[in-house]
Design a protein around this motif. Structure first.
Motif, mmCIF file in Angstrom:
data_model
loop_
_atom_site.group_PDB
_atom_site.id
_atom_site.type_symbol
_atom_site.label_atom_id
_atom_site.label_comp_id
_atom_site.label_asym_id
_atom_site.label_seq_id
_atom_site.Cartn_x
_atom_site.Cartn_y
_atom_site.Cartn_z
ATOM 1 N N ALA A 53 -6.681 1.454 -2.504
ATOM 2 C CA ALA A 53 -6.780 0.164 -3.179
ATOM 3 C C ALA A 53 -8.046 0.030 -4.003
ATOM 4 O O ALA A 53 -8.097 -0.733 -4.954
ATOM 5 N N ASN B 136 -8.638 4.956 1.253
ATOM 6 C CA ASN B 136 -8.327 3.626 0.758
ATOM 7 C C ASN B 136 -8.023 3.729 -0.720
ATOM 8 O O ASN B 136 -8.917 3.813 -1.543
ATOM 9 N N LEU C 3 -5.873 -4.197 0.540
ATOM 10 C CA LEU C 3 -4.708 -3.504 1.057
ATOM 11 C C LEU C 3 -5.152 -2.573 2.180
ATOM 12 O O LEU C 3 -6.231 -2.004 2.128
ATOM 13 N N ASN D 246 0.346 4.882 -2.221
ATOM 14 C CA ASN D 246 -0.160 6.050 -1.508
ATOM 15 C C ASN D 246 0.616 7.301 -1.888
ATOM 16 O O ASN D 246 1.821 7.249 -2.095
ATOM 17 N N ALA E 155 0.818 -1.214 0.000
ATOM 18 C CA ALA E 155 0.000 0.000 0.000
ATOM 19 C C ALA E 155 0.849 1.260 0.000
ATOM 20 O O ALA E 155 0.513 2.249 -0.651
#
Length: 506
Positions: free
Chosen positions: A319, A317, A467, A269, A265
């Motif tokens: 993902a 999030n 993730l 990010n 992750a």
């Protein structure tokens, strides 16, 4: 019989499996529930080229006169993507072909919307993005039997991974970038692995940034944000061609996956995509002309923006992010790493590899025993996220355990991979759920404790297959024109609808 309360839970994850007899040589497929995947609807002209990029990044190239509609020169298409493990589970897209287990590289459904008589006269090309390509992948066609999907008719497909391209990309990276960058480590600048994903899979923007950061900062607010995050000037590489950058980022993607075995992750990010960044953009537009791109502390923001800015760090999030679908008559550049194939029929398609053909797998013994509130109607599901393996279990002939390939528990799986066993169902109007994780390899008997549950708890448990969320901090940014800020704010609002924003961009 499944009741309404359980059906609500099943909207999030349908692991409803058909009943089986006590004796069976292989597990049955789960029921196909494709309604759990969002439909992406397009109306295209049949007399011109159409290039469609779906929300998950899949590209479909439909040449002029490839489709013929008996009722006119346009066709309405319904398309569905299942590229993530969560999407596949939710839709009941189990990965097996006539009893053999598969590892998936992504699934696609394409068909005319109802009420049309459409024929395919020329093949359509499909490009599916991949974190990492695998040798031996094939194209399977979906066949629905007894409400379950079975993948059949495997055919070779084109793979973008080529040794010559990887060697060329490594050479370019070493000669141009290695003084300040590494593939997976932060040196002076950020790791290059995940750069395409951090830019929302906007390959053109990443290439422009790579060639000339100063010019990119005039065009992309994100470029300014990234510069402010690291505070370094990158030399310009204006002579790098698209083909050279394709090869370099292909090598970065493949090398990163090789080193880390996945995309953590933290590599996707970016502080430039948080809710706080959205609030900064809002405030900038509210105070347009009064200060720099960023926070104008002398402006008078609305209470909503002021309160949002005071919150600082937010949780998002990344993902679950998808890009907005696009349709164009101009060819859309492919992602750095992809699978490609041609289709001349409508329906379900799946990029898969037989696990038996994967040299990184081995034969193990895996059995599952249910404990707690057991029921004859409950069946386990094996999930191996790293290879996108999803398989429904079956009860042994003596009903003492469940298996996933052979009744003695033998199954071919990749070793040392994190995996899950899920059990979900209903007994006497009570929702039952169990989940446990383990590491594949060796001979194992996994116990799953089944307890009473509810929709919220089940959703939270399944959400942990994704993730993890990432806490994101933000830096201030520099001048960018107001029109570009509005476009960036609109993009981020769609990308993160959960951010509580006010409409200050009009």
């Amino acid at each position: 019989m499944f009741h309404s309360h359980f059906r609500q839970i099943a909207l999030f994850l349908l692991l409803l499996l058909p009943f089986s007899s006590c004796k069976q040589t292989a597990p049955l497929n789960g029921k196909l529930k494709s309604d759990n995947l969002p439909s992406q609807l397009f109306t295209i002209s049949t007399i011109r080229d159409n290039n469609i990029r779906l929300s998950g990044g899949t590209i479909i190239q439909i040449p002029a006169n490839a489709l013929k509609n008996a009722n006119g020169d346009s066709v309405k298409l319904e398309i569905k993507e299942a590229l993530t493990i969560e999407q596949m589970i939710a839709a009941g897209l189990y990965t097996r072909s006539n009893g053999e287990l598969l590892a998936s590289g992504g699934m696609l459904y394409i068909a005319p919307q109802e009420g049309q008589d459409v024929k395919i006269l020329k093949s359509m090309k499909v490009v599916v993005p991949a974190d990492q390509t695998q040798e031996g992948m094939q194209l399977f066609r979906g066949e629905v039997v007894d409400a379950a999907i079975n993948w059949v008719d495997p055919k070779p497909l084109e793979v973008s991974k080529m040794d010559a391209r990887l060697a060329h990309g490594k050479k370019l990276l070493t000669s141009n970038c290695y003084q300040c960058h590494d593939v997976t480590k932060k040196i002076v600048g950020p790791p290059l692995f995940g750069a395409i994903q951090r830019w929302g899979n906007d390959t053109n923007a990443v290439y422009e940034y790579t060639r000339d950061i100063a010019l990119a900062m005039q065009k992309y607010p994100r470029a300014t944000c990234v510069y402010n995050e690291y505070r370094i000037s990158m030399p310009a590489f204006p002579t790098l061609t698209k083909e050279e950058l394709d090869d370099m980022y292909l090598y970065i993607q493949e090398e990163g996956m090789k080193r880390l075995g996945g995309m953590p992750a933290e590599y996707t990010n970016t502080s430039c995509d948080s809710c706080f960044y959205i609030y900064q953009l809002e405030y900038s537009l509210y105070s347009a002309g009064k200060g720099r791109f960023g926070i104008n502390y002398y402006g008078r923001p609305t209470d909503t923006i002021k309160n949002n800015l005071a919150n600082g760090t937010n949780v998002i999030n990344v993902a679950t992010d998808t890009t907005s679908p696009v349709i164009s008559n101009v060819v859309i550049p492919p992602p750095p790493t992809y699978y490609s194939f041609d289709i001349s029929t409508f329906g379900w398609f799946n990029i898969d590899q037989f696990l038996a053909d994967n040299i990184q797998t081995e034969i193990t013994t895996l059995k599952v025993i249910q404990e707690g509130l057991v029921s004859s109607t409950l069946y386990p599901v094996l999930v191996v996220p790293s290879l996108k393996i999803i398989q429904a279990g079956a009860a042994s002939s003596d009903n003492h355990y469940f298996y996933f390939k052979e009744e003695d528990g033998k199954v071919q799986l990749p070793p040392n991979k994190k995996a899950y066993i899920l059990v979900m169902g209903e007994k006497s109007d009570t929702v039952l759920f169990g989940i446990t994780n383990f590491v594949t390899g060796g001979d194992q008997t996994i116990k799953v404790n089944i307890q009473k549950s509810n929709k919220v708890a089940v959703k939270a448990a399944i959400g942990r297959l994704k993730l993890p969320d990432a806490k994101i901090n933000v830096e201030k940014t520099n001048n960018v024109n107001t029109d570009q800020l509005k476009l960036e704010l609109d993009r981020l609002r769609k990308k993160y609808p959960g951010c509580n924003v006010s409409d200050t961009s009009k």
